[in-house]
Design a protein around this motif. Structure first.
Motif, PDB file in Angstrom:
ATOM      1  N   GLY A 204      11.504  58.364  37.466  1.00 29.17           N
ATOM      2  CA  GLY A 204      10.998  59.020  38.661  1.00 29.17           C
ATOM      3  C   GLY A 204      12.002  59.055  39.790  1.00 29.17           C
ATOM      4  N   PRO A 205      11.589  59.594  40.935  1.00 25.98           N
ATOM      5  CA  PRO A 205      10.233  60.028  41.281  1.00 25.98           C
ATOM      6  C   PRO A 205       9.750  61.237  40.456  1.00 25.98           C
ATOM      7  CG  PRO A 205      11.581  59.768  43.256  1.00 25.98           C
ATOM      8  CD  PRO A 205      12.507  59.718  42.092  1.00 25.98           C
ATOM      9  N   TYR A 206       8.449  61.293  40.245  1.00 29.75           N
ATOM     10  CA  TYR A 206       7.817  62.378  39.499  1.00 29.75           C
ATOM     11  C   TYR A 206       8.242  63.740  40.027  1.00 29.75           C
ATOM     12  CZ  TYR A 206       3.969  65.577  38.230  1.00 29.75           C
ATOM     13  OH  TYR A 206       3.233  66.657  37.805  1.00 29.75           O
ATOM     14  N   TRP A 207       8.135  63.927  41.349  1.00 31.35           N
ATOM     15  CA  TRP A 207       8.383  65.250  41.933  1.00 31.35           C
ATOM     16  C   TRP A 207       9.840  65.668  41.811  1.00 31.35           C
ATOM     17  CZ3 TRP A 207       5.683  61.276  44.183  1.00 31.35           C
ATOM     18  CH2 TRP A 207       6.428  60.369  44.949  1.00 31.35           C
ATOM     19  N   TRP A 214      12.099  72.737  37.187  1.00 35.68           N
ATOM     20  CA  TRP A 214      11.541  73.958  37.777  1.00 35.68           C
ATOM     21  C   TRP A 214      12.660  74.831  38.342  1.00 35.68           C
ATOM     22  CZ3 TRP A 214       7.726  77.238  37.995  1.00 35.68           C
ATOM     23  CH2 TRP A 214       7.568  78.077  39.098  1.00 35.68           C
ATOM     24  N   LYS A 215      13.531  74.219  39.134  1.00 34.25           N
ATOM     25  CA  LYS A 215      14.645  74.969  39.720  1.00 34.25           C
ATOM     26  C   LYS A 215      15.611  75.440  38.629  1.00 34.25           C
ATOM     27  CE  LYS A 215      14.429  72.624  44.199  1.00 34.25           C
ATOM     28  NZ  LYS A 215      15.093  71.646  45.130  1.00 34.25           N
ATOM     29  N   VAL A 318       2.500  64.993  46.735  1.00 30.94           N
ATOM     30  CA  VAL A 318       3.102  66.003  45.875  1.00 30.94           C
ATOM     31  C   VAL A 318       3.207  67.344  46.588  1.00 30.94           C
ATOM     32  CG1 VAL A 318       2.796  67.331  43.741  1.00 30.94           C
ATOM     33  CG2 VAL A 318       2.409  64.865  43.741  1.00 30.94           C
ATOM     34  N   GLU A 319       2.163  67.701  47.336  1.00 26.30           N
ATOM     35  CA  GLU A 319       2.203  68.966  48.075  1.00 26.30           C
ATOM     36  C   GLU A 319       3.360  68.965  49.070  1.00 26.30           C
ATOM     37  OE1 GLU A 319       1.757  71.956  51.009  1.00 26.30           O
ATOM     38  OE2 GLU A 319       1.486  69.828  51.483  1.00 26.30           O
ATOM     39  N   CYS A 320       3.576  67.840  49.715  1.00 32.89           N
ATOM     40  CA  CYS A 320       4.676  67.706  50.682  1.00 32.89           C
ATOM     41  C   CYS A 320       6.023  67.793  49.982  1.00 32.89           C
ATOM     42  CB  CYS A 320       4.540  66.388  51.435  1.00 32.89           C
ATOM     43  SG  CYS A 320       5.891  66.048  52.581  1.00 32.89           S
ATOM     44  N   LYS A 321       6.173  67.086  48.877  1.00 31.16           N
ATOM     45  CA  LYS A 321       7.453  67.036  48.173  1.00 31.16           C
ATOM     46  C   LYS A 321       7.824  68.369  47.527  1.00 31.16           C
ATOM     47  CE  LYS A 321       8.202  62.624  48.948  1.00 31.16           C
ATOM     48  NZ  LYS A 321       9.340  62.147  49.778  1.00 31.16           N
ATOM     49  N   LEU A 322       6.808  69.155  47.114  1.00 30.86           N
ATOM     50  CA  LEU A 322       7.092  70.419  46.430  1.00 30.86           C
ATOM     51  C   LEU A 322       7.072  71.618  47.380  1.00 30.86           C
ATOM     52  CD1 LEU A 322       4.984  70.057  43.134  1.00 30.86           C
ATOM     53  CD2 LEU A 322       7.338  69.347  43.573  1.00 30.86           C
ATOM     54  N   ARG A 323       6.770  71.379  48.651  1.00 30.27           N
ATOM     55  CA  ARG A 323       6.635  72.473  49.619  1.00 30.27           C
ATOM     56  C   ARG A 323       7.910  73.332  49.663  1.00 30.27           C
ATOM     57  NH1 ARG A 323       4.880  69.901  54.708  1.00 30.27           N
ATOM     58  NH2 ARG A 323       2.898  69.723  53.576  1.00 30.27           N
ATOM     59  N   GLY A 324       7.701  74.629  49.559  1.00 33.49           N
ATOM     60  CA  GLY A 324       8.811  75.559  49.641  1.00 33.49           C
ATOM     61  C   GLY A 324       9.485  75.847  48.315  1.00 33.49           C
TER      62      GLY A 324
END
Length: 330
Positions: A204-207, A214-215, A318-324
Protein backbone atom coordinates in the motif's frame (compact mmCIF):
# COMPACT_ATOMS: atom_id res chain seq x y z
CA UNK A 1 -2.67 -12.21 21.01
CA UNK A 2 -1.26 -15.67 20.30
CA UNK A 3 1.99 -15.98 18.30
CA UNK A 4 1.21 -16.05 14.59
CA UNK A 5 2.48 -18.26 11.79
CA UNK A 6 4.44 -16.23 9.24
CA UNK A 7 4.74 -17.13 5.55
CA UNK A 8 8.24 -16.75 4.08
CA UNK A 9 7.62 -13.38 2.42
CA UNK A 10 6.92 -11.82 5.83
CA UNK A 11 10.18 -13.03 7.39
CA UNK A 12 13.68 -11.51 7.26
CA UNK A 13 15.91 -14.55 6.59
CA UNK A 14 16.55 -13.97 2.86
CA UNK A 15 17.81 -10.40 3.08
CA UNK A 16 21.25 -9.48 1.75
CA UNK A 17 23.59 -7.21 3.67
CA UNK A 18 23.08 -4.55 1.01
CA UNK A 19 19.32 -4.66 1.53
CA UNK A 20 19.76 -4.67 5.32
CA UNK A 21 21.73 -1.45 4.92
CA UNK A 22 18.95 -0.03 2.77
CA UNK A 23 16.27 -1.06 5.28
CA UNK A 24 18.15 0.70 8.08
CA UNK A 25 17.62 3.99 6.22
CA UNK A 26 13.93 3.49 5.44
CA UNK A 27 10.82 4.61 7.35
CA UNK A 28 9.84 1.50 9.30
CA UNK A 29 7.32 0.23 11.79
CA UNK A 30 5.23 -2.80 12.65
CA UNK A 31 2.04 -4.03 11.02
CA UNK A 32 -1.15 -4.92 12.88
CA UNK A 33 0.24 -8.26 14.08
CA UNK A 34 3.57 -6.77 15.13
CA UNK A 35 5.72 -7.76 12.14
CA UNK A 36 8.38 -5.36 10.83
CA UNK A 37 7.37 -3.47 7.70
CA UNK A 38 9.36 -0.90 5.70
CA UNK A 39 8.52 1.88 3.27
CA UNK A 40 10.52 1.85 0.03
CA UNK A 41 9.75 4.55 -2.53
CA UNK A 42 6.26 5.08 -1.12
CA UNK A 43 5.25 1.40 -0.76
CA UNK A 44 5.27 -0.84 2.31
CA UNK A 45 7.04 -4.21 2.29
CA UNK A 46 8.12 -6.97 4.67
CA UNK A 47 11.92 -7.61 4.67
CA UNK A 48 12.00 -10.78 2.52
CA UNK A 49 9.38 -9.28 0.23
CA UNK A 50 11.42 -6.12 -0.30
CA UNK A 51 14.44 -8.24 -1.16
CA UNK A 52 12.39 -10.13 -3.75
CA UNK A 53 10.99 -6.91 -5.24
CA UNK A 54 14.51 -5.52 -5.61
CA UNK A 55 15.60 -8.76 -7.29
CA UNK A 56 12.63 -8.62 -9.67
CA UNK A 57 13.57 -5.07 -10.62
CA UNK A 58 17.19 -6.03 -11.19
CA UNK A 59 16.91 -9.43 -12.88
CA UNK A 60 13.44 -9.95 -14.37
CA UNK A 61 13.29 -9.32 -18.10
CA UNK A 62 9.93 -10.28 -19.62
CA UNK A 63 9.57 -11.37 -23.22
CA UNK A 64 7.24 -9.25 -25.30
CA UNK A 65 4.90 -12.25 -25.52
CA UNK A 66 4.65 -12.60 -21.73
CA UNK A 67 1.63 -11.38 -19.77
CA UNK A 68 1.78 -9.85 -16.29
CA UNK A 69 -1.36 -10.03 -14.19
CA UNK A 70 -1.32 -7.43 -11.40
CA UNK A 71 -3.52 -6.77 -8.39
CA UNK A 72 -3.57 -5.93 -4.72
CA UNK A 73 -3.80 -8.88 -2.31
CA UNK A 74 -7.42 -10.12 -2.13
CA UNK A 75 -8.39 -7.81 -4.97
CA UNK A 76 -9.72 -10.45 -7.37
CA UNK A 77 -6.36 -12.10 -8.02
CA UNK A 78 -7.41 -15.76 -8.05
CA UNK A 79 -10.37 -15.22 -10.38
CA UNK A 80 -8.42 -13.11 -12.87
CA UNK A 81 -5.55 -15.60 -12.91
CA UNK A 82 -7.93 -18.38 -13.89
CA UNK A 83 -9.64 -16.24 -16.54
CA UNK A 84 -6.42 -15.06 -18.15
CA UNK A 85 -5.02 -18.60 -18.22
CA UNK A 86 -8.23 -20.04 -19.67
CA UNK A 87 -8.54 -17.33 -22.33
CA UNK A 88 -4.92 -17.55 -23.48
CA UNK A 89 -4.77 -21.36 -23.57
CA UNK A 90 -8.31 -22.13 -24.71
CA UNK A 91 -7.31 -23.69 -28.03
CA UNK A 92 -5.07 -26.26 -26.32
CA UNK A 93 -7.93 -27.84 -24.36
CA UNK A 94 -10.87 -27.30 -26.68
CA UNK A 95 -10.99 -30.93 -27.77
CA UNK A 96 -10.27 -32.38 -24.32
CA UNK A 97 -11.76 -30.02 -21.71
CA UNK A 98 -11.62 -32.77 -19.08
CA UNK A 99 -7.82 -32.45 -18.91
CA UNK A 100 -7.84 -28.68 -18.42
CA UNK A 101 -5.12 -27.73 -15.87
CA UNK A 102 -7.56 -25.59 -13.87
CA UNK A 103 -9.40 -28.80 -12.93
CA UNK A 104 -6.32 -30.25 -11.25
CA UNK A 105 -4.14 -27.27 -10.29
CA UNK A 106 -4.72 -24.14 -8.26
CA UNK A 107 -4.68 -20.93 -10.37
CA UNK A 108 -1.74 -19.65 -8.30
CA UNK A 109 0.37 -22.62 -9.40
CA UNK A 110 -0.51 -22.04 -13.05
CA UNK A 111 0.23 -18.30 -12.85
CA UNK A 112 3.22 -17.93 -10.48
CA UNK A 113 3.94 -14.80 -8.45
CA UNK A 114 7.13 -13.00 -9.40
CA UNK A 115 8.09 -11.65 -5.97
CA UNK A 116 6.27 -14.13 -3.70
CA UNK A 117 7.42 -17.28 -5.49
CA UNK A 118 9.90 -17.05 -8.37
CA UNK A 119 12.24 -14.47 -6.85
CA UNK A 120 11.55 -15.39 -3.23
CA UNK A 121 14.39 -17.94 -2.99
CA UNK A 122 16.48 -17.08 -6.04
CA UNK A 123 17.77 -13.73 -7.19
CA UNK A 124 17.71 -14.84 -10.83
CA UNK A 125 15.54 -17.91 -11.52
CA UNK A 126 15.72 -19.53 -14.94
CA UNK A 127 12.66 -18.16 -16.72
CA UNK A 128 13.71 -19.63 -20.07
CA UNK A 129 12.14 -22.92 -18.97
CA UNK A 130 8.67 -21.39 -19.15
CA UNK A 131 6.68 -21.63 -22.40
CA UNK A 132 5.72 -18.57 -24.41
CA UNK A 133 3.45 -16.82 -23.75
CA UNK A 134 3.96 -17.12 -20.01
CA UNK A 135 1.61 -15.51 -17.53
CA UNK A 136 3.19 -14.06 -14.40
CA UNK A 137 1.48 -12.46 -11.44
CA UNK A 138 2.50 -9.62 -9.15
CA UNK A 139 1.23 -7.30 -6.44
CA UNK A 140 3.96 -4.75 -7.20
CA UNK A 141 3.05 -1.09 -7.78
CA UNK A 142 3.26 -0.23 -11.52
CA UNK A 143 6.11 2.25 -11.08
CA UNK A 144 8.15 -0.40 -9.25
CA UNK A 145 7.24 -3.03 -11.86
CA UNK A 146 8.38 -0.80 -14.70
CA UNK A 147 11.91 -0.87 -13.29
CA UNK A 148 11.90 -4.47 -14.49
CA UNK A 149 9.78 -4.29 -17.65
CA UNK A 150 11.76 -1.39 -19.13
CA UNK A 151 14.56 -3.88 -19.83
CA UNK A 152 12.35 -5.73 -22.34
CA UNK A 153 12.83 -5.08 -26.04
CA UNK A 154 9.12 -4.31 -26.35
CA UNK A 155 6.40 -3.77 -23.75
CA UNK A 156 4.54 -6.86 -22.58
CA UNK A 157 0.85 -6.89 -21.72
CA UNK A 158 -0.15 -5.96 -18.17
CA UNK A 159 -3.66 -6.72 -16.85
CA UNK A 160 -4.72 -5.14 -13.56
CA UNK A 161 -7.81 -5.96 -11.54
CA UNK A 162 -9.13 -3.42 -9.04
CA UNK A 163 -11.61 -4.21 -6.27
CA UNK A 164 -13.33 -1.72 -3.97
CA UNK A 165 -11.27 -0.98 -0.88
CA UNK A 166 -13.88 -2.03 1.69
CA UNK A 167 -14.35 -5.52 0.23
CA UNK A 168 -10.60 -5.83 -0.36
CA UNK A 169 -9.98 -5.02 3.29
CA UNK A 170 -12.58 -7.48 4.63
CA UNK A 171 -11.39 -10.26 2.33
CA UNK A 172 -7.82 -9.55 3.42
CA UNK A 173 -8.84 -9.71 7.07
CA UNK A 174 -10.34 -13.17 6.69
CA UNK A 175 -7.32 -14.33 4.69
CA UNK A 176 -4.86 -13.11 7.31
CA UNK A 177 -6.84 -14.86 10.04
CA UNK A 178 -6.43 -18.18 8.27
CA UNK A 179 -2.90 -17.50 7.03
CA UNK A 180 -1.59 -16.85 10.53
CA UNK A 181 -3.39 -19.96 11.83
CA UNK A 182 -4.82 -18.13 14.81
CA UNK A 183 -7.96 -16.22 15.73
CA UNK A 184 -7.36 -12.49 15.50
CA UNK A 185 -9.64 -10.50 17.79
CA UNK A 186 -11.73 -7.35 17.29
CA UNK A 187 -8.97 -5.07 18.50
CA UNK A 188 -6.66 -6.49 15.83
CA UNK A 189 -9.41 -5.97 13.23
CA UNK A 190 -9.52 -2.32 14.23
CA UNK A 191 -5.72 -2.06 14.07
CA UNK A 192 -5.72 -3.48 10.53
CA UNK A 193 -8.51 -1.10 9.52
CA UNK A 194 -6.59 1.84 10.94
CA UNK A 195 -3.52 0.71 9.00
CA UNK A 196 -5.54 0.52 5.78
CA UNK A 197 -6.86 4.04 6.29
CA UNK A 198 -3.34 5.36 6.86
CA UNK A 199 -2.00 3.44 3.87
CA UNK A 200 0.15 1.44 6.24
CA UNK A 201 -0.37 -1.97 4.65
CA UNK A 202 1.80 -4.28 2.55
CA UNK A 203 2.04 -3.03 -1.07
CA UNK A 204 0.00 0.00 0.00
CA UNK A 205 -1.27 2.60 0.26
CA UNK A 206 -4.29 1.14 -1.56
CA UNK A 207 -5.05 4.35 -3.46
CA UNK A 208 -1.47 4.81 -4.69
CA UNK A 209 -1.41 1.24 -5.99
CA UNK A 210 -4.73 1.60 -7.79
CA UNK A 211 -3.83 5.01 -9.20
CA UNK A 212 -0.53 3.75 -10.61
CA UNK A 213 -2.31 1.21 -12.82
CA UNK A 214 -5.25 3.52 -13.58
CA UNK A 215 -2.92 6.22 -14.89
CA UNK A 216 -0.85 3.58 -16.66
CA UNK A 217 -3.93 2.33 -18.49
CA UNK A 218 -4.80 5.87 -19.63
CA UNK A 219 -1.27 6.59 -20.82
CA UNK A 220 -0.64 3.22 -22.50
CA UNK A 221 -3.97 1.62 -23.41
CA UNK A 222 -2.30 -0.84 -25.76
CA UNK A 223 -0.24 -2.46 -23.02
CA UNK A 224 -2.02 -1.81 -19.70
CA UNK A 225 -5.61 -2.95 -19.12
CA UNK A 226 -7.50 -1.77 -16.02
CA UNK A 227 -10.36 -4.06 -15.00
CA UNK A 228 -12.84 -3.62 -12.16
CA UNK A 229 -13.79 -6.68 -10.13
CA UNK A 230 -17.34 -5.40 -9.70
CA UNK A 231 -17.83 -4.98 -13.47
CA UNK A 232 -16.46 -8.47 -14.03
CA UNK A 233 -19.19 -9.84 -11.76
CA UNK A 234 -21.89 -7.62 -13.25
CA UNK A 235 -21.14 -8.25 -16.93
CA UNK A 236 -18.76 -11.22 -17.12
CA UNK A 237 -19.20 -11.98 -20.85
CA UNK A 238 -18.46 -8.39 -21.84
CA UNK A 239 -15.39 -8.22 -19.62
CA UNK A 240 -13.94 -11.57 -20.69
CA UNK A 241 -14.32 -10.60 -24.35
CA UNK A 242 -12.62 -7.29 -23.54
CA UNK A 243 -9.80 -9.21 -21.86
CA UNK A 244 -9.34 -11.48 -24.88
CA UNK A 245 -9.27 -8.48 -27.26
CA UNK A 246 -6.59 -6.82 -25.17
CA UNK A 247 -4.46 -9.99 -25.14
CA UNK A 248 -4.67 -10.20 -28.94
CA UNK A 249 -6.64 -13.44 -28.90
CA UNK A 250 -10.24 -12.27 -29.45
CA UNK A 251 -13.10 -14.72 -29.57
CA UNK A 252 -14.28 -15.48 -33.09
CA UNK A 253 -17.96 -15.39 -34.00
CA UNK A 254 -17.85 -19.15 -34.22
CA UNK A 255 -16.45 -19.40 -30.70
CA UNK A 256 -19.13 -17.11 -29.32
CA UNK A 257 -21.88 -19.03 -31.10
CA UNK A 258 -20.52 -22.35 -29.84
CA UNK A 259 -20.55 -21.12 -26.24
CA UNK A 260 -16.79 -20.83 -25.72
CA UNK A 261 -17.09 -17.66 -23.64
CA UNK A 262 -19.70 -19.20 -21.35
CA UNK A 263 -17.65 -22.38 -20.96
CA UNK A 264 -14.66 -20.37 -19.76
CA UNK A 265 -16.82 -18.40 -17.33
CA UNK A 266 -18.29 -21.62 -15.96
CA UNK A 267 -14.87 -23.24 -15.62
CA UNK A 268 -13.41 -20.18 -13.87
CA UNK A 269 -16.36 -19.38 -11.63
CA UNK A 270 -15.37 -19.20 -7.98
CA UNK A 271 -18.12 -21.68 -7.16
CA UNK A 272 -16.68 -24.24 -9.56
CA UNK A 273 -13.05 -23.68 -8.61
CA UNK A 274 -13.71 -23.72 -4.87
CA UNK A 275 -15.50 -27.07 -5.11
CA UNK A 276 -12.63 -28.84 -6.87
CA UNK A 277 -10.68 -31.39 -4.85
CA UNK A 278 -7.36 -29.63 -5.49
CA UNK A 279 -8.72 -26.38 -4.07
CA UNK A 280 -10.43 -27.94 -1.08
CA UNK A 281 -7.56 -30.10 0.13
CA UNK A 282 -4.46 -29.09 -1.82
CA UNK A 283 -1.53 -26.83 -0.98
CA UNK A 284 0.06 -24.36 -3.39
CA UNK A 285 3.77 -24.33 -4.17
CA UNK A 286 4.31 -21.41 -1.78
CA UNK A 287 2.94 -23.52 1.07
CA UNK A 288 -0.49 -21.91 1.45
CA UNK A 289 -3.59 -24.11 1.70
CA UNK A 290 -5.47 -23.75 -1.60
CA UNK A 291 -8.80 -23.22 0.13
CA UNK A 292 -7.53 -19.96 1.64
CA UNK A 293 -7.82 -18.32 -1.78
CA UNK A 294 -11.58 -18.91 -1.95
CA UNK A 295 -14.21 -17.25 0.17
CA UNK A 296 -17.42 -15.45 -0.85
CA UNK A 297 -16.16 -13.27 -3.67
CA UNK A 298 -19.23 -11.07 -3.22
CA UNK A 299 -19.64 -7.34 -3.70
CA UNK A 300 -20.79 -5.58 -0.53
CA UNK A 301 -19.80 -8.19 2.05
CA UNK A 302 -18.06 -5.35 3.90
CA UNK A 303 -21.49 -4.32 5.21
CA UNK A 304 -21.38 -7.39 7.47
CA UNK A 305 -18.12 -6.27 9.08
CA UNK A 306 -17.64 -2.50 8.97
CA UNK A 307 -19.60 -0.04 11.07
CA UNK A 308 -21.29 2.87 9.24
CA UNK A 309 -18.63 5.16 10.72
CA UNK A 310 -15.83 2.93 9.38
CA UNK A 311 -17.41 2.83 5.94
CA UNK A 312 -17.82 6.60 5.85
CA UNK A 313 -14.25 7.14 7.00
CA UNK A 314 -12.67 4.99 4.31
CA UNK A 315 -14.99 6.34 1.59
CA UNK A 316 -13.99 9.91 2.43
CA UNK A 317 -10.28 9.03 2.38
CA UNK A 318 -10.46 7.27 -0.97
CA UNK A 319 -12.59 10.00 -2.52
CA UNK A 320 -10.00 12.57 -1.40
CA UNK A 321 -7.02 10.54 -2.62
CA UNK A 322 -8.55 9.80 -6.04
CA UNK A 323 -9.98 13.29 -6.61
CA UNK A 324 -9.19 14.60 -10.06
CA UNK A 325 -8.00 11.24 -11.40
CA UNK A 326 -11.23 10.30 -13.14
CA UNK A 327 -11.34 7.05 -11.15
CA UNK A 328 -14.50 6.83 -9.07
CA UNK A 329 -15.83 4.17 -6.70
CA UNK A 330 -19.53 3.90 -5.96
Amino acid sequence: MEPVHLPNYMKDDHVSQETKNLISSLPSGKDFVGVDIHNYKGCWYYPNLLQAVLDVQKHFKPRDTDIIMASLPKGGTTWLKSLVFAVVHRDEYRENPQIHPLLSQNPHDLVPFLEVELYADSKAPDLAKFPSPMIFSTHIHLQALREATKKASRPCKIVYVCRGIKDTFVSGWHYRNKLHRTKLDQSTFELMFDGYCKGYVVYGPYWEHVLSYWKGSLEDKENVLFMRYEEMLEEPRVQVKRLAEFLNCPFTKEEEQSGSVDEILKLCSLRNLSNLEVNQNGTTRIGVDSQLFFRKGEVGDWKNHLTPHMAKTVDEIVECKLRGSGLIFQ
